[in-house]
Scaffold this motif. Structure first.
Motif, PDB file in Angstrom:
ATOM      1  N   LEU A   1       8.997  22.080  23.086  1.00  0.00           N
ATOM      2  CA  LEU A   1      10.128  21.778  23.292  1.00  0.00           C
ATOM      3  C   LEU A   1      11.077  23.415  24.663  1.00  0.00           C
ATOM      4  O   LEU A   1      11.128  23.416  25.359  1.00  0.00           O
ATOM      5  CB  LEU A   1      10.905  20.987  22.670  1.00  0.00           C
ATOM      6  CG  LEU A   1      12.276  20.239  23.184  1.00  0.00           C
ATOM      7  CD1 LEU A   1      11.632  18.815  24.651  1.00  0.00           C
ATOM      8  CD2 LEU A   1      12.860  18.997  22.632  1.00  0.00           C
ATOM      9  N   SER A   2      10.718  24.096  23.400  1.00  0.00           N
ATOM     10  CA  SER A   2      11.028  25.108  23.785  1.00  0.00           C
ATOM     11  C   SER A   2      10.356  25.579  25.253  1.00  0.00           C
ATOM     12  O   SER A   2      10.469  26.483  26.293  1.00  0.00           O
ATOM     13  CB  SER A   2      10.808  26.502  22.846  1.00  0.00           C
ATOM     14  OG  SER A   2      11.794  26.979  23.295  1.00  0.00           O
ATOM     15  N   ASP A   3       8.709  25.309  24.758  1.00  0.00           N
ATOM     16  CA  ASP A   3       7.987  26.024  25.884  1.00  0.00           C
ATOM     17  C   ASP A   3       8.460  25.449  27.430  1.00  0.00           C
ATOM     18  O   ASP A   3       7.997  26.032  27.995  1.00  0.00           O
ATOM     19  CB  ASP A   3       6.351  25.970  25.583  1.00  0.00           C
ATOM     20  CG  ASP A   3       5.938  26.904  24.529  1.00  0.00           C
ATOM     21  OD1 ASP A   3       7.190  28.402  23.965  1.00  0.00           O
ATOM     22  OD2 ASP A   3       5.275  26.320  23.949  1.00  0.00           O
ATOM     23  N   LEU A   4       8.285  24.093  27.798  1.00  0.00           N
ATOM     24  CA  LEU A   4       8.751  23.247  28.122  1.00  0.00           C
ATOM     25  C   LEU A   4       9.982  24.217  29.451  1.00  0.00           C
ATOM     26  O   LEU A   4      10.078  23.917  30.373  1.00  0.00           O
ATOM     27  CB  LEU A   4       9.228  22.080  28.220  1.00  0.00           C
ATOM     28  CG  LEU A   4       9.084  21.155  28.844  1.00  0.00           C
ATOM     29  CD1 LEU A   4       8.077  20.512  30.244  1.00  0.00           C
ATOM     30  CD2 LEU A   4       9.474  19.717  28.559  1.00  0.00           C
ATOM     31  N   VAL A   5      11.051  24.314  28.201  1.00  0.00           N
ATOM     32  CA  VAL A   5      12.136  24.450  28.905  1.00  0.00           C
ATOM     33  C   VAL A   5      11.625  25.878  29.776  1.00  0.00           C
ATOM     34  O   VAL A   5      12.740  26.119  30.577  1.00  0.00           O
ATOM     35  CB  VAL A   5      13.284  24.812  27.774  1.00  0.00           C
ATOM     36  CG1 VAL A   5      13.788  25.282  28.516  1.00  0.00           C
ATOM     37  CG2 VAL A   5      13.954  23.427  28.010  1.00  0.00           C
ATOM     38  N   LYS A   6      11.206  26.700  29.025  1.00  0.00           N
ATOM     39  CA  LYS A   6      10.506  28.270  29.735  1.00  0.00           C
ATOM     40  C   LYS A   6       9.612  27.747  30.808  1.00  0.00           C
ATOM     41  O   LYS A   6      10.272  28.182  32.014  1.00  0.00           O
ATOM     42  CB  LYS A   6      10.311  28.848  28.732  1.00  0.00           C
ATOM     43  CG  LYS A   6      11.052  29.478  27.343  1.00  0.00           C
ATOM     44  CD  LYS A   6       9.903  30.008  26.694  1.00  0.00           C
ATOM     45  CE  LYS A   6      11.042  30.126  25.157  1.00  0.00           C
ATOM     46  NZ  LYS A   6       9.780  30.786  24.063  1.00  0.00           N
ATOM     47  N   LYS A   7       9.310  27.024  31.270  1.00  0.00           N
ATOM     48  CA  LYS A   7       8.303  27.147  32.391  1.00  0.00           C
ATOM     49  C   LYS A   7       9.090  25.923  33.322  1.00  0.00           C
ATOM     50  O   LYS A   7       8.687  26.062  34.238  1.00  0.00           O
ATOM     51  CB  LYS A   7       6.999  26.423  32.080  1.00  0.00           C
ATOM     52  CG  LYS A   7       6.145  26.319  30.960  1.00  0.00           C
ATOM     53  CD  LYS A   7       4.837  25.408  30.247  1.00  0.00           C
ATOM     54  CE  LYS A   7       3.879  25.789  29.584  1.00  0.00           C
ATOM     55  NZ  LYS A   7       3.059  25.303  29.733  1.00  0.00           N
ATOM     56  N   CYS A   8      10.035  25.840  32.672  1.00  0.00           N
ATOM     57  CA  CYS A   8      11.700  24.966  34.146  1.00  0.00           C
ATOM     58  C   CYS A   8      12.381  25.886  34.143  1.00  0.00           C
ATOM     59  O   CYS A   8      13.421  25.581  34.526  1.00  0.00           O
ATOM     60  CB  CYS A   8      11.617  23.498  33.200  1.00  0.00           C
ATOM     61  SG  CYS A   8      10.463  22.536  33.411  1.00  0.00           S
ATOM     62  N   GLY A   9      12.347  27.216  34.116  1.00  0.00           N
ATOM     63  CA  GLY A   9      12.619  28.200  34.237  1.00  0.00           C
ATOM     64  C   GLY A   9      14.189  28.452  33.289  1.00  0.00           C
ATOM     65  O   GLY A   9      15.654  28.767  33.436  1.00  0.00           O
ATOM     66  N   GLY A  10      14.109  27.651  32.847  1.00  0.00           N
ATOM     67  CA  GLY A  10      15.242  27.684  31.445  1.00  0.00           C
ATOM     68  C   GLY A  10      16.314  26.556  31.620  1.00  0.00           C
ATOM     69  O   GLY A  10      17.448  26.365  31.101  1.00  0.00           O
ATOM     70  N   ARG A  11      15.608  25.955  32.983  1.00  0.00           N
ATOM     71  CA  ARG A  11      16.955  25.128  33.343  1.00  0.00           C
ATOM     72  C   ARG A  11      16.609  23.519  32.417  1.00  0.00           C
ATOM     73  O   ARG A  11      16.116  22.317  31.941  1.00  0.00           O
ATOM     74  CB  ARG A  11      16.950  24.384  34.562  1.00  0.00           C
ATOM     75  CG  ARG A  11      16.905  25.732  35.872  1.00  0.00           C
ATOM     76  CD  ARG A  11      15.835  25.127  36.965  1.00  0.00           C
ATOM     77  NE  ARG A  11      14.469  25.082  37.106  1.00  0.00           N
ATOM     78  CZ  ARG A  11      13.389  25.580  37.318  1.00  0.00           C
ATOM     79  NH1 ARG A  11      14.536  26.888  37.693  1.00  0.00           N
ATOM     80  NH2 ARG A  11      12.555  25.139  37.378  1.00  0.00           N
ATOM     81  N   CYS A  12      18.209  23.569  31.640  1.00  0.00           N
ATOM     82  CA  CYS A  12      18.087  22.478  30.764  1.00  0.00           C
ATOM     83  C   CYS A  12      19.491  22.086  30.421  1.00  0.00           C
ATOM     84  O   CYS A  12      20.358  23.135  30.448  1.00  0.00           O
ATOM     85  CB  CYS A  12      17.955  23.307  29.151  1.00  0.00           C
ATOM     86  SG  CYS A  12      17.958  21.987  28.062  1.00  0.00           S
ATOM     87  N   HIS A  13      19.475  20.519  30.492  1.00  0.00           N
ATOM     88  CA  HIS A  13      21.189  19.959  30.997  1.00  0.00           C
ATOM     89  C   HIS A  13      20.919  18.599  29.366  1.00  0.00           C
ATOM     90  O   HIS A  13      20.234  18.014  29.260  1.00  0.00           O
ATOM     91  CB  HIS A  13      21.597  19.526  31.832  1.00  0.00           C
ATOM     92  CG  HIS A  13      21.927  20.355  33.098  1.00  0.00           C
ATOM     93  ND1 HIS A  13      23.328  21.616  32.939  1.00  0.00           N
ATOM     94  CD2 HIS A  13      21.476  21.679  33.832  1.00  0.00           C
ATOM     95  CE1 HIS A  13      23.058  22.725  33.936  1.00  0.00           C
ATOM     96  NE2 HIS A  13      22.385  22.186  34.512  1.00  0.00           N
ATOM     97  N   VAL A  14      22.655  18.469  29.043  1.00  0.00           N
ATOM     98  CA  VAL A  14      22.631  17.222  28.532  1.00  0.00           C
ATOM     99  C   VAL A  14      22.912  16.372  28.311  1.00  0.00           C
ATOM    100  O   VAL A  14      24.697  16.925  28.913  1.00  0.00           O
ATOM    101  CB  VAL A  14      22.576  17.967  27.127  1.00  0.00           C
ATOM    102  CG1 VAL A  14      24.215  18.489  26.886  1.00  0.00           C
ATOM    103  CG2 VAL A  14      22.713  16.681  25.611  1.00  0.00           C
ATOM    104  N   PHE A  15      23.266  15.579  28.262  1.00  0.00           N
ATOM    105  CA  PHE A  15      24.781  13.996  28.949  1.00  0.00           C
ATOM    106  C   PHE A  15      24.598  13.798  27.884  1.00  0.00           C
ATOM    107  O   PHE A  15      24.101  12.699  26.807  1.00  0.00           O
ATOM    108  CB  PHE A  15      23.907  12.731  30.080  1.00  0.00           C
ATOM    109  CG  PHE A  15      23.898  13.950  30.981  1.00  0.00           C
ATOM    110  CD1 PHE A  15      25.043  13.720  32.055  1.00  0.00           C
ATOM    111  CD2 PHE A  15      23.094  14.299  31.785  1.00  0.00           C
ATOM    112  CE1 PHE A  15      25.600  14.233  33.056  1.00  0.00           C
ATOM    113  CE2 PHE A  15      23.420  15.116  32.866  1.00  0.00           C
ATOM    114  CZ  PHE A  15      24.369  14.722  33.832  1.00  0.00           C
ATOM    115  N   ASP A  16      25.977  13.254  27.457  1.00  0.00           N
ATOM    116  CA  ASP A  16      27.018  12.280  26.188  1.00  0.00           C
ATOM    117  C   ASP A  16      26.989  10.951  26.726  1.00  0.00           C
ATOM    118  O   ASP A  16      27.230  10.389  28.249  1.00  0.00           O
ATOM    119  CB  ASP A  16      27.894  12.514  26.233  1.00  0.00           C
ATOM    120  CG  ASP A  16      28.623  13.690  25.515  1.00  0.00           C
ATOM    121  OD1 ASP A  16      28.901  13.800  24.530  1.00  0.00           O
ATOM    122  OD2 ASP A  16      27.487  14.726  25.590  1.00  0.00           O
ATOM    123  N   ASN A  17      26.171   9.847  25.921  1.00  0.00           N
ATOM    124  CA  ASN A  17      26.168   8.464  26.112  1.00  0.00           C
ATOM    125  C   ASN A  17      27.910   8.198  26.053  1.00  0.00           C
ATOM    126  O   ASN A  17      27.793   6.309  26.703  1.00  0.00           O
ATOM    127  CB  ASN A  17      25.067   8.258  25.767  1.00  0.00           C
ATOM    128  CG  ASN A  17      23.476   8.251  26.761  1.00  0.00           C
ATOM    129  OD1 ASN A  17      23.836   9.157  26.895  1.00  0.00           O
ATOM    130  ND2 ASN A  17      22.569   7.111  26.573  1.00  0.00           N
TER     131      ASN A  17
END
Length: 275
Positions: free
Chosen positions: A72-88
């Protein structure tokens, strides 16, 4: 083809949506398929978005959650560190902005804006998307000749909704997929003996990603939508040649499904004659 024509010449942003949970082999398989379909270049235009943020207990942030899993960390790094979360659950503004949907939406949109700026306003594209965009522009020019005062936005919508256009583009996409696939020498002989019916064609298309191609066959309502996302650089000439053959064959079709079948048959016959 509706999917392709709506985003041609290419999307500015991909949202990879995952749930706050254990990142298992299943989730990793989804990511692997995305990379097969679009190549890692697409991650330059991607943001990882997590749902069920309320499951982050003890004040844990999404960055802390991601750091606990290497894949998961590698994926986010490949996406330039772009990561967000939403509360349901927390749909109203909370005392803690981090848990507020209002804040979360604004934060995501700001990230997308910054990403587009970083990419100089560019978008992800490939051969199929570029070809479809060229055909859309041709349709637009024909409409303009008879409706000079029509707004450009309406002209474009009419061009994309034209039944004949969709049939021709289905023929092109089917031909491009099979042209690239048949361009892989090791696969040619086995393809001749297995692809004899429409059902077998659909089954074969589902396996194309396993050999480096991008395809998804969605069956429903008696029609098949062939969604082509790209081809490896080494087989791109074969894909373009197949697309041309498929598009020409589709001229005699009355439906998109008919176009797919005619294009497939034409590309296979053309390959037989040249091998």
């Amino acid at each position: 083809m509706s999917c392709i024509t709506e985003c041609a010449p290419g999307p500015h942003a991909f949202l990879i949506v995952l749930k706050v949970d254990r990142f298992t082999e299943h989730e990793q398989a989804v990511i692997t398929k995305i990379l097969q379909y679009f190549s890692e270049d697409a991650l330059k235009y991607a943001v990882v978005v997590f749902t069920h943020g309320e499951d982050l207990t003890g004040g844990k942030t999404i960055q802390e959650f991601v750091s606990k899993n290497k894949n998961l960390s590698d994926l986010v790094k490949k996406c330039g560190g772009r990561c967000h979360v939403f509360d349901n659950k927390h749909w109203n503004k909370q005392q803690n902005n981090y848990r507020s949907n209002q804040f979360q939406v604004e934060d995501l949109l700001n990230t997308v804006d910054k990403m587009v700026m970083k990419n100089n306003g560019g978008y992800y594209t490939n051969m199929v998307l570029q070809e479809v965009e060229e055909e859309i522009k041709k349709e637009e020019e024909q409409i303009k000749q008879s409706s000079e005062k029509m707004p450009q936005e309406v002209i474009r919508q009419q061009a994309k909704a034209n039944d004949r256009f969709l049939i021709q583009m289905t023929g092109f996409a089917t031909g491009a997929l099979l042209g690239a696939f048949l361009g892989v020498p090791a696969m040619i002989r086995s393809t001749y003996t297995t692809m004899r019916t429409s059902t077998e064609l659909i089954r074969l298309l589902k396996y194309i990603p396993a050999v480096g191609m991008t395809a998804a066959a969605v069956v429903g309502g008696g029609e098949v939508a062939i969604i082509a996302a790209g081809a490896l650089a080494g087989v791109a000439p074969a894909a373009r040649a197949g697309g041309t053959v498929g598009q020409d064959a589709a001229k005699a079709a009355d439906t998109a499904w008919g176009a797919a079948k005619m294009a497939a048959k034409a590309v296979i016959n053309n390959t037989r004659r040249t091998t």
